[in-house]
Design a protein around this motif. Structure first.
Motif, PDB file in Angstrom:
ATOM      1  N   ILE A 110     -65.054  25.351   1.924  1.00  0.00           N
ATOM      2  CA  ILE A 110     -64.813  25.146   0.536  1.00  0.00           C
ATOM      3  C   ILE A 110     -63.145  25.683   0.344  1.00  0.00           C
ATOM      4  O   ILE A 110     -62.713  26.548   1.308  1.00  0.00           O
ATOM      5  CB  ILE A 110     -65.459  26.538  -0.437  1.00  0.00           C
ATOM      6  N   SER A 111     -62.714  24.958  -0.758  1.00  0.00           N
ATOM      7  CA  SER A 111     -61.163  25.497  -1.153  1.00  0.00           C
ATOM      8  C   SER A 111     -60.959  26.887  -1.538  1.00  0.00           C
ATOM      9  O   SER A 111     -62.253  27.331  -2.124  1.00  0.00           O
ATOM     10  CB  SER A 111     -60.509  24.292  -1.683  1.00  0.00           C
ATOM     11  N   THR A 112     -59.786  27.317  -1.434  1.00  0.00           N
ATOM     12  CA  THR A 112     -59.470  28.578  -2.070  1.00  0.00           C
ATOM     13  C   THR A 112     -59.795  28.484  -3.655  1.00  0.00           C
ATOM     14  O   THR A 112     -60.303  29.318  -4.161  1.00  0.00           O
ATOM     15  CB  THR A 112     -58.192  29.289  -1.807  1.00  0.00           C
ATOM     16  N   ALA A 113     -59.196  27.485  -4.078  1.00  0.00           N
ATOM     17  CA  ALA A 113     -59.431  27.169  -5.655  1.00  0.00           C
ATOM     18  C   ALA A 113     -60.870  27.014  -6.209  1.00  0.00           C
ATOM     19  O   ALA A 113     -61.286  27.901  -6.765  1.00  0.00           O
ATOM     20  CB  ALA A 113     -58.687  25.801  -6.232  1.00  0.00           C
ATOM     21  N   ASP A 114     -61.825  26.446  -5.240  1.00  0.00           N
ATOM     22  CA  ASP A 114     -63.208  26.330  -5.645  1.00  0.00           C
ATOM     23  C   ASP A 114     -63.888  27.796  -5.318  1.00  0.00           C
ATOM     24  O   ASP A 114     -64.593  28.221  -6.261  1.00  0.00           O
ATOM     25  CB  ASP A 114     -63.765  25.306  -4.754  1.00  0.00           C
ATOM     26  N   LEU A 115     -63.417  28.289  -4.273  1.00  0.00           N
ATOM     27  CA  LEU A 115     -63.955  29.742  -3.941  1.00  0.00           C
ATOM     28  C   LEU A 115     -63.629  30.533  -5.331  1.00  0.00           C
ATOM     29  O   LEU A 115     -64.435  31.424  -5.695  1.00  0.00           O
ATOM     30  CB  LEU A 115     -63.640  30.200  -2.628  1.00  0.00           C
ATOM     31  N   ALA A 116     -62.601  30.644  -5.860  1.00  0.00           N
ATOM     32  CA  ALA A 116     -62.110  31.463  -6.848  1.00  0.00           C
ATOM     33  C   ALA A 116     -62.792  30.979  -7.994  1.00  0.00           C
ATOM     34  O   ALA A 116     -63.318  32.238  -8.636  1.00  0.00           O
ATOM     35  CB  ALA A 116     -60.493  31.237  -7.097  1.00  0.00           C
ATOM     36  N   ARG A 117     -63.005  29.705  -8.450  1.00  0.00           N
ATOM     37  CA  ARG A 117     -63.930  29.568  -9.563  1.00  0.00           C
ATOM     38  C   ARG A 117     -65.525  30.349  -9.615  1.00  0.00           C
ATOM     39  O   ARG A 117     -65.684  30.630 -10.255  1.00  0.00           O
ATOM     40  CB  ARG A 117     -64.201  28.008  -9.853  1.00  0.00           C
ATOM     41  N   ARG A 118     -65.954  29.723  -8.070  1.00  0.00           N
ATOM     42  CA  ARG A 118     -67.271  30.587  -7.786  1.00  0.00           C
ATOM     43  C   ARG A 118     -67.391  31.902  -8.092  1.00  0.00           C
ATOM     44  O   ARG A 118     -68.477  32.455  -8.374  1.00  0.00           O
ATOM     45  CB  ARG A 118     -67.715  30.143  -6.577  1.00  0.00           C
ATOM     46  N   VAL A 119     -66.161  32.919  -7.575  1.00  0.00           N
ATOM     47  CA  VAL A 119     -66.375  34.181  -7.884  1.00  0.00           C
ATOM     48  C   VAL A 119     -65.445  34.742  -9.107  1.00  0.00           C
ATOM     49  O   VAL A 119     -65.620  36.073  -8.980  1.00  0.00           O
ATOM     50  CB  VAL A 119     -66.008  34.854  -6.450  1.00  0.00           C
ATOM     51  N   SER A 120     -65.352  33.792  -9.784  1.00  0.00           N
ATOM     52  CA  SER A 120     -64.406  34.368 -11.153  1.00  0.00           C
ATOM     53  C   SER A 120     -63.111  35.134 -10.863  1.00  0.00           C
ATOM     54  O   SER A 120     -62.917  36.297 -11.433  1.00  0.00           O
ATOM     55  CB  SER A 120     -65.464  35.023 -12.101  1.00  0.00           C
ATOM     56  N   LEU A 121     -62.433  34.527  -9.855  1.00  0.00           N
ATOM     57  CA  LEU A 121     -61.308  35.240  -9.758  1.00  0.00           C
ATOM     58  C   LEU A 121     -60.094  34.239  -9.552  1.00  0.00           C
ATOM     59  O   LEU A 121     -60.083  32.853  -9.761  1.00  0.00           O
ATOM     60  CB  LEU A 121     -61.058  35.974  -8.401  1.00  0.00           C
ATOM     61  N   SER A 122     -59.007  34.543  -9.727  1.00  0.00           N
ATOM     62  CA  SER A 122     -57.631  33.736  -9.551  1.00  0.00           C
ATOM     63  C   SER A 122     -57.586  32.999  -8.219  1.00  0.00           C
ATOM     64  O   SER A 122     -58.044  33.792  -7.279  1.00  0.00           O
ATOM     65  CB  SER A 122     -56.402  34.292  -9.957  1.00  0.00           C
ATOM     66  N   PRO A 123     -56.994  32.110  -7.851  1.00  0.00           N
ATOM     67  CA  PRO A 123     -56.859  31.644  -6.301  1.00  0.00           C
ATOM     68  C   PRO A 123     -56.004  32.628  -5.536  1.00  0.00           C
ATOM     69  O   PRO A 123     -56.434  33.041  -4.379  1.00  0.00           O
ATOM     70  CB  PRO A 123     -56.127  30.179  -6.410  1.00  0.00           C
TER      71      PRO A 123
END
Length: 160
Positions: free
Chosen positions: A34-47
């Motif tokens: 998973i990319s950092t951007a997609d991970l960020a979306r999944r955990v509701s944080l900024s990249p």
């Protein structure tokens, strides 16, 4: 891209994790690419906050490495076995030397009980397994268990 392996810490080394850290670890264990951007979306944080959290988890030793999982069968290893070794001495150098030059031994665990070590071995054929176990048997008595199937090959971890 991330791929997470979790482990290697004693209870006294346990790092306090909040729900966001736990969510990050779960996602990385489920999808290590998973990319950092997609991970960020999944955990509701900024990249950037997500990247900082992952970096902190690596620095703290919670995430201990990055890897790809490959199919042993696709690489020609159609047989998996567990070999229990009753090692007769406390001098482990011969075992370590043999492990160093035997890539088909993919895991080695020093254990309690009648056997001293449990080794996970991959082989291309039964004759290949016989060759490998013959080499291991030079170190001590062995018992070999061939794996029929593996209903659970991997489980993600959460905090204990």
């Amino acid at each position: 891209m991330f791929g997470a392996i979790i482990g290697g810490m004693a209870d006294t080394d346990r790092i306090p994790l909040d729900r966001t850290d736990e969510a990050i670890l779960q996602v990385l264990q489920d999808d290590g690419r998973i990319s950092t951007a997609d991970l960020a979306r999944r955990v509701s944080l900024s990249p950037s906050a997500t990247a900082d959290r992952v970096r902190r988890l690596v620095d703290a030793g919670v995430i201990t490495g990055y890897t790809a999982t490959v199919s042993a069968t696709a690489l020609g290893y159609s047989i998996m076995a567990f070999v229990r070794l009753a090692y007769p001495s406390g001098n482990y150098k011969p075992l370590h030397d043999l492990l160093e030059v035997t890539p088909e031994v993919v895991e080695a665990h020093h254990v309690t009980g009648e056997d001293c070590f449990i080794l996970k071995v991959l082989a291309r054929s039964m004759s290949d397994l016989e060759r490998l176990t013959g080499r291991l048997a030079t170190l001590g008595a062995i018992t070999t268990n061939v794996v029929y199937s593996s209903p659970l090959t991997r489980r993600t971890l959460g905090p204990a």
